[in-house]
Design an enzyme around this catalytic site. Structure first.
Site, PDB file in Angstrom:
ATOM      1  N   LYS A  69       0.819  -1.216   0.000  1.00  0.00           N
ATOM      2  CA  LYS A  69       0.000   0.000   0.000  1.00  0.00           C
ATOM      3  C   LYS A  69       0.859   1.275   0.000  1.00  0.00           C
ATOM      4  O   LYS A  69       2.061   1.216   0.294  1.00  0.00           O
ATOM      5  CB  LYS A  69      -0.940  -0.043   1.213  1.00  0.00           C
ATOM      6  CG  LYS A  69      -1.982  -1.167   1.151  1.00  0.00           C
ATOM      7  CD  LYS A  69      -2.959  -1.066   2.325  1.00  0.00           C
ATOM      8  CE  LYS A  69      -4.037  -2.135   2.250  1.00  0.00           C
ATOM      9  NZ  LYS A  69      -5.022  -2.012   3.360  1.00  0.00           N
ATOM     10  N   PHE A  83     -15.567   3.531   6.622  1.00  0.00           N
ATOM     11  CA  PHE A  83     -14.210   3.932   6.237  1.00  0.00           C
ATOM     12  C   PHE A  83     -13.967   3.875   4.724  1.00  0.00           C
ATOM     13  O   PHE A  83     -12.857   4.115   4.265  1.00  0.00           O
ATOM     14  CB  PHE A  83     -13.168   3.066   6.972  1.00  0.00           C
ATOM     15  CG  PHE A  83     -13.340   1.579   6.773  1.00  0.00           C
ATOM     16  CD1 PHE A  83     -12.865   0.944   5.631  1.00  0.00           C
ATOM     17  CD2 PHE A  83     -13.970   0.801   7.742  1.00  0.00           C
ATOM     18  CE1 PHE A  83     -13.020  -0.425   5.451  1.00  0.00           C
ATOM     19  CE2 PHE A  83     -14.125  -0.576   7.570  1.00  0.00           C
ATOM     20  CZ  PHE A  83     -13.653  -1.187   6.416  1.00  0.00           C
ATOM     21  N   ARG A 120      -2.271 -14.250   4.443  1.00  0.00           N
ATOM     22  CA  ARG A 120      -3.001 -13.544   5.509  1.00  0.00           C
ATOM     23  C   ARG A 120      -2.248 -13.672   6.834  1.00  0.00           C
ATOM     24  O   ARG A 120      -2.199 -12.738   7.621  1.00  0.00           O
ATOM     25  CB  ARG A 120      -4.417 -14.111   5.667  1.00  0.00           C
ATOM     26  CG  ARG A 120      -5.319 -13.962   4.447  1.00  0.00           C
ATOM     27  CD  ARG A 120      -5.808 -12.569   4.195  1.00  0.00           C
ATOM     28  NE  ARG A 120      -6.388 -11.931   5.365  1.00  0.00           N
ATOM     29  CZ  ARG A 120      -7.013 -10.750   5.315  1.00  0.00           C
ATOM     30  NH1 ARG A 120      -7.159 -10.099   4.164  1.00  0.00           N
ATOM     31  NH2 ARG A 120      -7.486 -10.198   6.405  1.00  0.00           N
ATOM     32  N   THR A 136      -5.531  -6.864  10.736  1.00  0.00           N
ATOM     33  CA  THR A 136      -5.838  -5.588  10.085  1.00  0.00           C
ATOM     34  C   THR A 136      -5.359  -4.406  10.935  1.00  0.00           C
ATOM     35  O   THR A 136      -4.762  -3.459  10.419  1.00  0.00           O
ATOM     36  CB  THR A 136      -7.367  -5.469   9.860  1.00  0.00           C
ATOM     37  OG1 THR A 136      -7.814  -6.651   9.186  1.00  0.00           O
ATOM     38  CG2 THR A 136      -7.707  -4.240   9.045  1.00  0.00           C
ATOM     39  N   ARG A 190       2.514  -6.467   9.016  1.00  0.00           N
ATOM     40  CA  ARG A 190       1.818  -5.309   9.598  1.00  0.00           C
ATOM     41  C   ARG A 190       2.417  -4.902  10.941  1.00  0.00           C
ATOM     42  O   ARG A 190       2.462  -3.716  11.275  1.00  0.00           O
ATOM     43  CB  ARG A 190       0.320  -5.601   9.702  1.00  0.00           C
ATOM     44  CG  ARG A 190      -0.373  -5.418   8.332  1.00  0.00           C
ATOM     45  CD  ARG A 190      -1.789  -5.914   8.338  1.00  0.00           C
ATOM     46  NE  ARG A 190      -2.529  -5.454   7.162  1.00  0.00           N
ATOM     47  CZ  ARG A 190      -3.700  -5.965   6.777  1.00  0.00           C
ATOM     48  NH1 ARG A 190      -4.247  -6.956   7.463  1.00  0.00           N
ATOM     49  NH2 ARG A 190      -4.310  -5.488   5.715  1.00  0.00           N
ATOM     50  N   ASN A 213      -2.081   0.377   6.798  1.00  0.00           N
ATOM     51  CA  ASN A 213      -1.596  -0.891   7.351  1.00  0.00           C
ATOM     52  C   ASN A 213      -0.757  -1.709   6.360  1.00  0.00           C
ATOM     53  O   ASN A 213      -0.701  -2.931   6.429  1.00  0.00           O
ATOM     54  CB  ASN A 213      -2.754  -1.701   7.941  1.00  0.00           C
ATOM     55  CG  ASN A 213      -3.790  -2.068   6.899  1.00  0.00           C
ATOM     56  OD1 ASN A 213      -3.624  -1.755   5.721  1.00  0.00           O
ATOM     57  ND2 ASN A 213      -4.835  -2.740   7.311  1.00  0.00           N
ATOM     58  N   HIS A 261      -2.209  -5.342   1.487  1.00  0.00           N
ATOM     59  CA  HIS A 261      -3.492  -5.994   1.220  1.00  0.00           C
ATOM     60  C   HIS A 261      -3.232  -7.434   0.796  1.00  0.00           C
ATOM     61  O   HIS A 261      -2.250  -7.720   0.116  1.00  0.00           O
ATOM     62  CB  HIS A 261      -4.233  -5.279   0.074  1.00  0.00           C
ATOM     63  CG  HIS A 261      -5.423  -6.063  -0.417  1.00  0.00           C
ATOM     64  ND1 HIS A 261      -6.654  -5.965   0.173  1.00  0.00           N
ATOM     65  CD2 HIS A 261      -5.544  -6.990  -1.399  1.00  0.00           C
ATOM     66  CE1 HIS A 261      -7.491  -6.803  -0.438  1.00  0.00           C
ATOM     67  NE2 HIS A 261      -6.839  -7.431  -1.399  1.00  0.00           N
TER      68      HIS A 261
HETATM   69  P1  IDP Z   1      -7.956  -6.636   5.602  1.00  0.00           P
HETATM   70  O1  IDP Z   1      -7.138  -5.689   4.734  1.00  0.00           O
HETATM   71  O2  IDP Z   1      -7.180  -7.126   6.784  1.00  0.00           O
HETATM   72  O3  IDP Z   1      -8.592  -7.753   4.799  1.00  0.00           O
HETATM   73  P2  IDP Z   1     -10.602  -5.410   5.677  1.00  0.00           P
HETATM   74  O4  IDP Z   1     -11.552  -5.543   6.815  1.00  0.00           O
HETATM   75  O5  IDP Z   1     -10.896  -6.170   4.428  1.00  0.00           O
HETATM   76  O6  IDP Z   1      -9.145  -5.766   6.245  1.00  0.00           O
HETATM   77  O7  IDP Z   1     -10.500  -3.858   5.339  1.00  0.00           O
HETATM   78  C1  IDP Z   1      -9.873  -3.411   4.156  1.00  0.00           C
HETATM   79  C2  IDP Z   1      -8.960  -2.252   4.508  1.00  0.00           C
HETATM   80  O8  IDP Z   1      -9.755  -1.158   4.969  1.00  0.00           O
HETATM   81  C3  IDP Z   1      -7.975  -2.504   5.656  1.00  0.00           C
HETATM   82  O9  IDP Z   1      -6.809  -3.184   5.269  1.00  0.00           O
HETATM   83  C4  IDP Z   1      -7.669  -1.090   6.114  1.00  0.00           C
HETATM   84  O10 IDP Z   1      -6.748  -0.428   5.254  1.00  0.00           O
HETATM   85  C5  IDP Z   1      -9.047  -0.437   5.965  1.00  0.00           C
HETATM   86  N1  IDP Z   1      -9.822  -0.509   7.220  1.00  0.00           N
HETATM   87  C6  IDP Z   1     -10.401  -1.612   7.764  1.00  0.00           C
HETATM   88  N2  IDP Z   1     -11.048  -1.312   8.904  1.00  0.00           N
HETATM   89  C7  IDP Z   1     -10.884   0.021   9.072  1.00  0.00           C
HETATM   90  C8  IDP Z   1     -11.331   0.939  10.079  1.00  0.00           C
HETATM   91  O11 IDP Z   1     -12.017   0.582  11.060  1.00  0.00           O
HETATM   92  N3  IDP Z   1     -10.956   2.248   9.909  1.00  0.00           N
HETATM   93  C9  IDP Z   1     -10.218   2.680   8.854  1.00  0.00           C
HETATM   94  N4  IDP Z   1      -9.783   1.843   7.883  1.00  0.00           N
HETATM   95  C10 IDP Z   1     -10.100   0.537   7.996  1.00  0.00           C
HETATM   96 MG    MG Z   2      -9.998  -7.651   3.287  1.00  0.00          MG
END
Ligand code: IDP
Ligand code: MG
Length: 141
Positions: free
Chosen positions: A12, A60, A88, A94, A105, A115, A118
């Site tokens: 990212k 978000f 993963r 996350t 991460r 973070n 992806h």
């Molecule tokens: P993941 O990347 O671990 O699969 P997801 O829940 O799919 O997590 O969320 C996608 C992306 O959205 C996350 O990697 C992060 O960059 C962002 N994100 C997830 N939850 C939040 C939040 O509560 N606040 C702000 N950004 C978030």
């Molecule tokens: Mg995801």
């Protein structure tokens, strides 16, 4: 017989800005992922919205898609046995506050949005996400 699986990962914008690209790619290779294809590019917010369409109703979404279009990213198609789950695991949680020691991460993420990485979360999303960034001929090996 070994069943190889493919997954899509993105380094990212926050991690690219921190000069973490080399370190993260080295971790992929050390963990046994084969790089099938790789590209550095920038995407528009509209393109990020298409990529993250599953999150359209989340609070978000707007901030996430703005972040993902804020600078260069590196997209990679990776292959390995059990690639989706193993990536993963290597990524970590996350929210970096909950990420385990030794994960990407834990090392590179700043907060729950910024973070670092992806990774596809299932077979169907991996297929969609690989085809979002790579044409069939780029993955034909
Ligand atoms: P993941 O990347 O671990 O699969 P997801 O829940 O799919 O997590 O969320 C996608 C992306 O959205 C996350 O990697 C992060 O960059 C962002 N994100 C997830 N939850 C939040 C939040 O509560 N606040 C702000 N950004 C978030
Ligand atoms: Mg995801």
């Amino acid at each position: 017989m070994k069943t190889l699986q493919r997954t899509l990962t993105i380094i990212k914008p926050d991690a690219v800005k921190k000069n973490a690209v080399g370190d993260i790619i080295e971790q992929f290779e050390k963990q046994g992922f084969r790089i099938l294809a790789m590209k550095m590019l920038e995407i528009s917010q509209h393109q990020a919205e298409q990529f993250y369409a599953v999150h359209a109703s989340r609070p978000f979404y707007s901030s996430l898609t703005k972040f993902m279009s804020s600078g260069p990213i590196v997209a990679l198609a990776l292959e390995k046995e059990n690639a989706i789950a193993d990536l993963r695991k290597l990524m970590g949680a996350t929210n970096p506050a909950s990420a385990e020691e030794g994960t990407i991460r834990k090392k590179w993420a700043s907060d729950i949005e910024n973070n670092a990485i992806h990774g596809s979360d299932a077979d169907d999303t991996a297929r969609f996400e690989l085809s979002f960034f790579f044409a069939g001929y780029e993955l034909a090996q």
